[in-house]
Design a protein around this motif. Structure first.
Motif, PDB file in Angstrom:
ATOM      1  N   TRP A 116      52.737 -43.771  36.041  1.00 42.73           N
ATOM      2  CA  TRP A 116      52.260 -44.275  37.323  1.00 42.73           C
ATOM      3  C   TRP A 116      50.665 -43.846  37.763  1.00 42.73           C
ATOM      4  CZ3 TRP A 116      54.012 -47.910  40.752  1.00 42.73           C
ATOM      5  CH2 TRP A 116      53.629 -47.822  42.057  1.00 42.73           C
ATOM      6  N   TYR A 171      59.315 -53.500  55.719  1.00 42.69           N
ATOM      7  CA  TYR A 171      59.812 -52.047  56.175  1.00 42.69           C
ATOM      8  C   TYR A 171      59.572 -52.043  57.883  1.00 42.69           C
ATOM      9  CZ  TYR A 171      59.350 -50.442  51.554  1.00 42.69           C
ATOM     10  OH  TYR A 171      59.545 -50.427  49.964  1.00 42.69           O
ATOM     11  N   GLY A 190      60.468 -40.969  46.060  1.00 43.65           N
ATOM     12  CA  GLY A 190      59.760 -41.897  45.822  1.00 43.65           C
ATOM     13  C   GLY A 190      58.819 -42.588  47.133  1.00 43.65           C
ATOM     14  N   CYS A 191      58.489 -41.772  47.519  1.00 45.77           N
ATOM     15  CA  CYS A 191      58.040 -42.147  49.162  1.00 45.77           C
ATOM     16  C   CYS A 191      56.459 -42.855  49.167  1.00 45.77           C
ATOM     17  CB  CYS A 191      58.023 -41.040  50.190  1.00 45.77           C
ATOM     18  SG  CYS A 191      56.747 -39.745  49.576  1.00 45.77           S
ATOM     19  N   ASP A 245      57.630 -37.391  46.249  1.00 48.52           N
ATOM     20  CA  ASP A 245      57.178 -38.493  45.321  1.00 48.52           C
ATOM     21  C   ASP A 245      56.442 -37.584  44.150  1.00 48.52           C
ATOM     22  OD1 ASP A 245      56.132 -41.559  45.505  1.00 48.52           O
ATOM     23  OD2 ASP A 245      55.219 -40.432  43.891  1.00 48.52           O
ATOM     24  N   PHE A 246      56.630 -37.991  42.716  1.00 42.43           N
ATOM     25  CA  PHE A 246      56.073 -37.333  41.640  1.00 42.43           C
ATOM     26  C   PHE A 246      54.726 -37.498  41.611  1.00 42.43           C
ATOM     27  CE2 PHE A 246      56.787 -39.950  37.743  1.00 42.43           C
ATOM     28  CZ  PHE A 246      56.240 -41.104  38.194  1.00 42.43           C
ATOM     29  N   HIS A 247      53.960 -38.354  42.421  1.00 49.50           N
ATOM     30  CA  HIS A 247      52.727 -38.600  42.219  1.00 49.50           C
ATOM     31  C   HIS A 247      51.650 -37.902  43.271  1.00 49.50           C
ATOM     32  CE1 HIS A 247      48.939 -41.552  42.733  1.00 49.50           C
ATOM     33  NE2 HIS A 247      48.699 -40.894  41.570  1.00 49.50           N
ATOM     34  N   PHE A 254      62.999 -46.475  48.544  1.00 44.77           N
ATOM     35  CA  PHE A 254      62.614 -47.630  48.743  1.00 44.77           C
ATOM     36  C   PHE A 254      61.739 -48.160  47.621  1.00 44.77           C
ATOM     37  CE2 PHE A 254      63.099 -45.711  52.847  1.00 44.77           C
ATOM     38  CZ  PHE A 254      63.586 -46.804  53.668  1.00 44.77           C
ATOM     39  N   CYS A 266      61.928 -48.113  44.423  1.00 43.53           N
ATOM     40  CA  CYS A 266      61.578 -47.104  43.259  1.00 43.53           C
ATOM     41  C   CYS A 266      62.679 -46.705  42.291  1.00 43.53           C
ATOM     42  CB  CYS A 266      61.106 -45.785  43.932  1.00 43.53           C
ATOM     43  SG  CYS A 266      62.241 -44.819  45.097  1.00 43.53           S
ATOM     44  N   THR A 317      55.962 -48.068  33.868  1.00 42.81           N
ATOM     45  CA  THR A 317      56.116 -46.859  34.679  1.00 42.81           C
ATOM     46  C   THR A 317      57.319 -45.854  34.231  1.00 42.81           C
ATOM     47  OG1 THR A 317      55.140 -47.352  36.592  1.00 42.81           O
ATOM     48  CG2 THR A 317      56.531 -45.544  36.993  1.00 42.81           C
ATOM     49  N   GLN A 353      58.514 -42.133  31.567  1.00 45.47           N
ATOM     50  CA  GLN A 353      59.066 -41.026  31.761  1.00 45.47           C
ATOM     51  C   GLN A 353      60.301 -40.652  30.920  1.00 45.47           C
ATOM     52  OE1 GLN A 353      60.370 -41.177  35.855  1.00 45.47           O
ATOM     53  NE2 GLN A 353      58.707 -42.477  36.447  1.00 45.47           N
TER      54      GLN A 353
HETATM   55  C1  LIG Z   1      56.832 -49.157  43.951  1.00 49.34           C
HETATM   56  S1  LIG Z   1      56.265 -47.433  44.590  1.00 49.34           S
HETATM   57  C2  LIG Z   1      57.251 -47.573  45.856  1.00 49.34           C
HETATM   58  C3  LIG Z   1      56.682 -46.439  46.877  1.00 49.34           C
HETATM   59  C4  LIG Z   1      57.154 -46.299  48.323  1.00 49.34           C
HETATM   60  N1  LIG Z   1      58.535 -45.936  48.355  1.00 49.34           N
HETATM   61  C5  LIG Z   1      57.062 -47.679  49.174  1.00 49.34           C
HETATM   62  O1  LIG Z   1      58.115 -48.415  49.284  1.00 49.34           O
HETATM   63  O2  LIG Z   1      55.953 -48.211  49.397  1.00 49.34           O
HETATM   64  C6  LIG Z   1      57.295 -46.475  43.623  1.00 49.34           C
HETATM   65  C7  LIG Z   1      57.177 -45.097  43.874  1.00 49.34           C
HETATM   66  O3  LIG Z   1      58.111 -44.451  43.128  1.00 49.34           O
HETATM   67  C8  LIG Z   1      57.551 -43.062  42.339  1.00 49.34           C
HETATM   68  N2  LIG Z   1      58.179 -42.715  41.289  1.00 49.34           N
HETATM   69  C9  LIG Z   1      58.367 -43.323  40.098  1.00 49.34           C
HETATM   70  N3  LIG Z   1      59.207 -42.428  39.217  1.00 49.34           N
HETATM   71  C10 LIG Z   1      59.614 -41.542  40.134  1.00 49.34           C
HETATM   72  C11 LIG Z   1      60.285 -40.404  39.662  1.00 49.34           C
HETATM   73  N4  LIG Z   1      61.013 -39.917  38.492  1.00 49.34           N
HETATM   74  N5  LIG Z   1      60.122 -39.355  40.581  1.00 49.34           N
HETATM   75  C12 LIG Z   1      59.643 -39.570  41.884  1.00 49.34           C
HETATM   76  N6  LIG Z   1      58.898 -40.562  42.149  1.00 49.34           N
HETATM   77  C13 LIG Z   1      58.763 -41.362  41.481  1.00 49.34           C
HETATM   78  C14 LIG Z   1      56.037 -43.393  42.139  1.00 49.34           C
HETATM   79  O4  LIG Z   1      55.089 -42.445  42.427  1.00 49.34           O
HETATM   80  C15 LIG Z   1      55.835 -44.423  43.415  1.00 49.34           C
HETATM   81  O5  LIG Z   1      55.175 -43.819  44.700  1.00 49.34           O
END
Ligand SMILES: C[S@@+](CC[C@H](N)C(=O)[O-])C[C@H]1O[C@@H](n2cnc3c(N)ncnc32)[C@H](O)[C@@H]1O
Length: 351
Positions: free
Chosen positions: A131, A150, A179-180, A202-204, A245, A247, A304, A308
């Protein structure tokens, strides 16, 4: 034998598709330079009037307006030489709070093009693309793409569709938004329910830093914080509500994430999972929304997840059956579809 009528119909369709693809940079220029805003506020305008109002060069204004008229994005009146942004088009291009505001989709299109070389390589290797390694405008684009849905549904319809959750949030609940990303969903909930506390994970790290800035800007730091953590390891317990959301399908180990959520919840807690609207079978998704999501899934979600551990690669169009199986494998006894829009399905899981 070649059917000429079918060929002509398909050429017509492809001209429309290519016209849409070539419009991407023009729409983004219109957004960034405030051209839609100027037309929305100022009403019908000639190129000279738009150029003056938006502080741009008139020759460019004329060409941009002409393209937009040819695209049906603006109306053109040959008598007055003026261009108008109709109210329906304004909902798509000019009003960030409209439920069908689509500027974020144009940003996602650019992010996907920038990802092409990496994803093309991943097609050969079968590996993922992290990601954080993707186009640097992907993170803002994703947030902007999902925000209108949202803004118009989360507090008004989705949370009330869950069993007893709104009442808990109004009293004092402890919530994790996993995953916010840039934190739009977390901040919307924090504003609506000031008695409750919210932690966005979030992991990023770049997204978490941005979410913290948003929290400051929206004045919600008293009941909201953001932390870097994976969905399978975020440090929490006794939660009333966990939200995911758009994710869960991006995660490499969605079952591991489900198991961890189960452990962090109180026995009567709830897990809300917002996922793209999709039928269970490919043939149910062969429509314009499915087309957009399969494109995003190929270029963003599958890479993505494959990057992982486990690499489940559910895909954005996983569908209810696959998602509910993942949730059940994580130890949840009950799962149901609580609400739905043309773009999203909202699942409620209980221990
Ligand atoms: C499509 S984005 C959605 C972001 C946010 N929830 C939104 O709706 O705008 C997916 C999110 O999932 C996070 N993500 C993906 N894999 C993850 C994991 N294993 N643990 C935590 N976050 C993760 C990404 O970093 C990214 O911010």
């Amino acid at each position: 034998m070649l059917d000429e009528t079918k060929l002509n119909a398909f050429i017509g369709r492809m001209l429309g598709d290519l016209g849409g693809a070539l419009s991407v940079p023009l729409v983004r220029i219109g957004d960034r330079l405030g051209l839609y805003k100027a037309l929305h506020e100022g009403g019908p305008m000639t190129p000279g009037e738009l150029a003056t109002k938006a502080c741009i060069a008139e020759r460019y204004a004329r060409e941009w307006l002409s393209h937009h008229a040819a695209s049906g994005y603006l109306e053109y009146d040959a008598g007055s030489g003026k261009f108008t942004l109709p109210p329906e088009q304004a909902m798509i291009f000019a009003d960030p709070d409209s439920p069908v505001y689509m500027q974020g989709g144009f940003d996602v299109a650019v992010a996907m093009m920038e990802n092409q070389a990496q994803v093309e390589q991943a097609f050969r290797s079968g590996k993922g693309v992290g990601w954080g390694e993707q186009s640097q405008c992907l993170f803002c684009a994703a947030g902007r793409f999902f925000r209108p849905g949202y803004h118009n549904n989360l507090v008004q319809a989705w949370l009330p569709a869950l069993d007893g959750v709104t009442a808990k949030l109004e009293r004092r609940a402890s919530v994790a938004d996993v995953g916010c990303g840039h934190g739009f969903s977390t901040i919307m909930m924090a504003k609506a329910f000031p008695q409750s506390t919210f932690v966005g994970y979030d992991f990023h790290p770049g997204s978490v830093a941005q979410a913290r800035i948003h929290a400051e800007q929206h004045g919600v730091t008293a009941n909201t914080r953001f932390e870097v953590a994976t969905a399978s390891e975020f440090p929490a317990n006794d939660l009333d509500l966990v939200t995911f959301f758009d994710c869960l399908h991006d995660m490499g180990d969605p079952v591991g994430a489900a198991r961890h959520v189960r452990q962090t919840l109180k026995p009567d807690g709830s897990w809300m999972i917002v996922e793209p609207a999709a039928g269970d079978r490919l043939e149910d998704n062969l429509n314009p929304v499915g087309r957009l999501y399969y494109a995003g899934s190929t270029m963003i979600c599958i890479p993505t997840s494959l990057d992982q551990p486990v690499g489940a690669a559910l895909g954005a169009q996983a569908g209810y059956s696959k998602l509910s199986a993942v949730i059940a494998e994580g130890g949840f006894g009950k799962v149901r579809k609580a609400a739905e829009t043309p773009f999203n399905m909202i699942l409620e899981a209980r221990p």
